[in-house]
Scaffold this motif. Sequence first.
Motif, PDB file in Angstrom:
ATOM      1  N   ALA A  24      18.358  -3.207 -18.998  1.00  0.00           N
ATOM      2  CA  ALA A  24      17.768  -3.197 -20.333  1.00  0.00           C
ATOM      3  C   ALA A  24      18.032  -1.831 -20.970  1.00  0.00           C
ATOM      4  CB  ALA A  24      16.279  -3.471 -20.257  1.00  0.00           C
ATOM      5  N   ASN A  53      16.374  -4.271 -27.953  1.00  0.00           N
ATOM      6  CA  ASN A  53      16.896  -4.256 -26.593  1.00  0.00           C
ATOM      7  C   ASN A  53      18.396  -4.505 -26.699  1.00  0.00           C
ATOM      8  OD1 ASN A  53      17.653  -4.615 -23.954  1.00  0.00           O
ATOM      9  ND2 ASN A  53      16.215  -6.262 -23.518  1.00  0.00           N
ATOM     10  N   LEU A  59      13.640  -6.221 -21.484  1.00  0.00           N
ATOM     11  CA  LEU A  59      13.069  -4.876 -21.595  1.00  0.00           C
ATOM     12  C   LEU A  59      11.552  -4.975 -21.577  1.00  0.00           C
ATOM     13  CD1 LEU A  59      13.510  -1.791 -22.309  1.00  0.00           C
ATOM     14  CD2 LEU A  59      13.147  -2.495 -24.668  1.00  0.00           C
ATOM     15  N   GLY A 112      13.923   0.192 -18.755  1.00  0.00           N
ATOM     16  CA  GLY A 112      15.320   0.257 -19.178  1.00  0.00           C
ATOM     17  C   GLY A 112      15.916   1.644 -19.132  1.00  0.00           C
TER      18      GLY A 112
END
Length: 129
Positions: A24, A53, A59, A112
Amino acid sequence: MKRVLFALLLTVLTFGYASAQKEAKIKFDKTTYNFGDFSEKQPVQKCTFTFTNVGDAPLIINQATASCGCTIPKYTKKPVMPGQKGTINVTYNGKGRFPGHFKKAITVRTNGNPAMTRVYIEGKMQEAK
């Protein structure tokens, strides 16, 4: 010879698996919001940070914390799928604070890349007359 080939095969598979991991990625439309000048009579100001994202895995925002108690962030709790948008709504309350310029940071932690990002709010609260 078999051990060398096995070790080489294991190394190639490990690197291949690591490079195939989906990740992510968070990208904010903007990282600073300026409230400009506002009166001490209206000390509560609000804004929204929008992010996307841009990765290829869901994410998740784990945490969003402000640098002081006068600032409260609220964020999207559900996973944000690749290509989708999410928001962080920030409320600044200047009641009981000294008039003048301020700049506050909101630290956003995700699963992420990057794992931590900071966004900022700023403005100038004018003394009530």
